[in-house]
Motif scaffolding. Structure first.
Motif, short mmCIF file in Angstrom:
data_model
loop_
_atom_site.label_atom_id
_atom_site.label_comp_id
_atom_site.label_asym_id
_atom_site.label_seq_id
_atom_site.Cartn_x
_atom_site.Cartn_y
_atom_site.Cartn_z
N TYR A 1 9.44 -4.46 -0.94
CA TYR A 1 8.26 -4.64 -0.11
C TYR A 1 7.91 -6.12 -0.01
O TYR A 1 7.79 -6.81 -1.03
CB TYR A 1 7.07 -3.87 -0.69
CG TYR A 1 7.20 -2.37 -0.51
CD1 TYR A 1 7.11 -1.79 0.75
CD2 TYR A 1 7.43 -1.54 -1.61
CE1 TYR A 1 7.25 -0.42 0.92
CE2 TYR A 1 7.55 -0.17 -1.45
CZ TYR A 1 7.46 0.38 -0.19
OH TYR A 1 7.60 1.73 -0.02
N ASP B 1 6.91 0.71 6.15
CA ASP B 1 6.69 1.12 4.76
C ASP B 1 6.32 2.59 4.63
O ASP B 1 5.96 3.05 3.54
CB ASP B 1 5.61 0.24 4.10
CG ASP B 1 4.25 0.34 4.78
OD1 ASP B 1 4.10 1.14 5.72
OD2 ASP B 1 3.33 -0.38 4.36
N CYS C 1 14.38 -4.33 3.40
CA CYS C 1 13.03 -4.74 3.04
C CYS C 1 12.01 -4.13 3.99
O CYS C 1 12.36 -3.62 5.07
CB CYS C 1 12.91 -6.26 3.02
SG CYS C 1 13.32 -7.04 4.59
N SER C 2 10.75 -4.19 3.58
CA SER C 2 9.68 -3.59 4.36
C SER C 2 8.42 -4.41 4.21
O SER C 2 7.89 -4.52 3.10
CB SER C 2 9.42 -2.15 3.90
OG SER C 2 8.29 -1.61 4.55
N VAL D 1 8.82 -6.05 -5.32
CA VAL D 1 8.08 -6.93 -4.40
C VAL D 1 8.87 -8.20 -4.12
O VAL D 1 9.42 -8.83 -5.03
CB VAL D 1 6.70 -7.29 -5.00
CG1 VAL D 1 6.04 -8.40 -4.18
CG2 VAL D 1 5.81 -6.06 -5.05
N SER E 1 4.63 -4.99 4.07
CA SER E 1 3.55 -4.05 3.77
C SER E 1 2.27 -4.84 3.54
O SER E 1 2.28 -5.90 2.92
CB SER E 1 3.90 -3.21 2.54
OG SER E 1 2.97 -2.16 2.35
N TYR F 1 0.69 -4.32 -5.83
CA TYR F 1 1.93 -3.56 -5.58
C TYR F 1 2.76 -3.46 -6.86
O TYR F 1 3.29 -2.38 -7.19
CB TYR F 1 2.74 -4.22 -4.47
CG TYR F 1 2.25 -3.92 -3.07
CD1 TYR F 1 2.91 -3.00 -2.26
CD2 TYR F 1 1.14 -4.57 -2.55
CE1 TYR F 1 2.48 -2.73 -0.97
CE2 TYR F 1 0.69 -4.32 -1.25
CZ TYR F 1 1.36 -3.39 -0.47
OH TYR F 1 0.92 -3.13 0.81
N CYS G 1 2.05 3.26 0.65
CA CYS G 1 3.42 3.09 1.14
C CYS G 1 4.35 4.05 0.40
O CYS G 1 4.11 4.39 -0.76
CB CYS G 1 3.87 1.64 0.96
SG CYS G 1 3.90 1.07 -0.74
N HIS H 1 9.94 3.53 -0.41
CA HIS H 1 10.72 3.37 -1.65
C HIS H 1 11.09 4.70 -2.28
O HIS H 1 12.01 4.76 -3.10
CB HIS H 1 9.93 2.53 -2.66
CG HIS H 1 8.65 3.19 -3.10
ND1 HIS H 1 7.50 3.16 -2.34
CD2 HIS H 1 8.34 3.89 -4.23
CE1 HIS H 1 6.53 3.81 -2.98
NE2 HIS H 1 7.02 4.27 -4.12
N VAL I 1 5.32 -8.65 0.48
CA VAL I 1 3.88 -8.59 0.28
C VAL I 1 3.36 -10.00 0.05
O VAL I 1 3.99 -10.80 -0.65
CB VAL I 1 3.54 -7.69 -0.94
CG1 VAL I 1 2.03 -7.63 -1.15
CG2 VAL I 1 4.11 -6.30 -0.74
#
Length: 246
Positions: free
Chosen positions: A24, A73, A4-5, A41, A7, A34, A14, A17, A26
Motif C-alpha cells: 500500500y 485498494d 502496489c496500491s 506499506v 490508499s 496502516y 482496504c 492484500h 500511503v
C-alpha cells in the motif's frame, strides 16, 4: 514486478492484500496507522497524496522495476470467462495470470495493459479475447517502462485520459477481455470517494471532452433506436478511439 496500491484514509477498510501480495502506497502522516494493522506499506510524502493522479505518478516515477501493476485498494478478486462458465481465480492463478499479462504486453510492444472493466458476461465477446484500442481503467493498470503520466487536472477521469494518451502516442494498449476485476469502487469510504460529487463528475467529463473532442468522448444517453430513456447522468463516458482494429 511491483504490485502496489495507493490508499488514503482506508487503513481499516482496504482489503486487496487479502487476495494479492500488494504494497500500500500511503503518505507519511497515515503510514503508522496502516502498519498498525499489519499492512505492507510503501511510504510516500504527504505532498504526493490527496490526488489519485499525483500518487500514481509518484509510483511510476519512483518504482525500481520496469514492470509496475497499480491496483485499487478494494479488489475482491480477478475472474475470467471460459465460454459461459465463470471462474474466480485463486491468488496463485491471479499472480500467474498477471505475469503472463506482462509477458504478453512486452511481446506486443505496449506500454500499458489491463483487463475487462466489468464482470457481466455480455461485455465479453469470445471472438475478441484481446483488444488493442480499448481503454484500461484505474482499478487494474499494468505499466511497462511507462513514460506518460496521469493528468492532474483530471482526478476523476484520469484513467480514461491516460489510456487515450497511450493510444495517441503508441497507437495501441493491451486489454485482456476474458479476464476482469471485481472491486468495491465508488461505495468505499475514503480515497476518491472523499471528493467525488456529481457536480465534479460533470466538470471532469466536460474537461475530458474538451481535451479529446466530442467525437472521441461521448455521453451515454442510454437510448437506442428501440429504447428511450429518461434524461439522467452517466458518470462514465463512451470512448470512440479513431484507430482501426479491435
Amino acid at each position: 514486478m511491483i504490485i502496489c496500491s495507493p490508499s488514503w484514509k482506508r487503513a481499516d477498510t482496504c482489503f486487496t492484500h487479502k487476495y494479492l501480495p500488494v504494497r500500500y502506497v500511503v503518505c507519511s502522516s497515515q503510514a503508522d496507522e496502516y502498519r498498525a494493522n499489519g499492512l505492507d506499506v510503501w511510504e510516500c510524502p504527504d505532498s504526493a497524496q490527496g490526488s489519485v493522479c499525483r500518487v500514481r505518478n509518484w509510483i511510476l516515477d519512483n518504482a525500481d522495476d520496469e514492470r509496475v501493476l497499480i491496483l485499487d485498494d478494494d479488489i475482491h478478486y480477478l475472474g475470467r470467462w471460459n465460454g459461459n462458465k465463470h471462474h474466480k481465480m485463486t491468488t496463485d492463478e491471479a499472480l500467474e495470470f498477471i505475469e503472463h499479462g506482462f509477458n504478453l504486453a512486452e511481446q506486443l510492444g505496449v506500454r500499458m495493459w489491463g483487463i475487462n472493466i466489468i464482470q457481466d458476461k455480455g461485455a465479453y465477446r469470445e471472438y475478441t479475447p484481446f483488444s488493442m484500442n480499448n481503454v484500461v481503467l484505474g482499478p487494474f493498470g499494468g505499466f511497462l517502462n511507462a513514460d506518460l503520466r496521469y493528468d492532474e487536472n483530471l482526478p476523476l477521469k484520469e484513467d480514461y485520459d491516460l489510456s487515450l494518451q497511450m493510444l495517441n502516442k503508441y497507437r495501441k494498449i493491451l486489454r485482456i477481455n476474458y479476464a476482469h476485476y471485481v472491486c468495491k469502487q465508488h461505495t468505499n469510504l475514503g480515497g476518491c470517494a472523499s471528493y467525488r460529487t456529481i457536480n465534479r463528475e460533470r466538470e471532469q467529463f466536460d474537461l475530458l471532452a474538451a481535451k479529446w473532442g466530442d467525437q472521441i468522448i461521448r455521453r451515454d444517453s442510454g437510448a437506442s433506436k428501440t429504447r428511450k430513456r429518461q434524461q439522467s447522468y452517466d458518470i462514465n463516458p463512451i470512448v470512440r478511439v479513431p484507430i482501426a482494429g479491435v
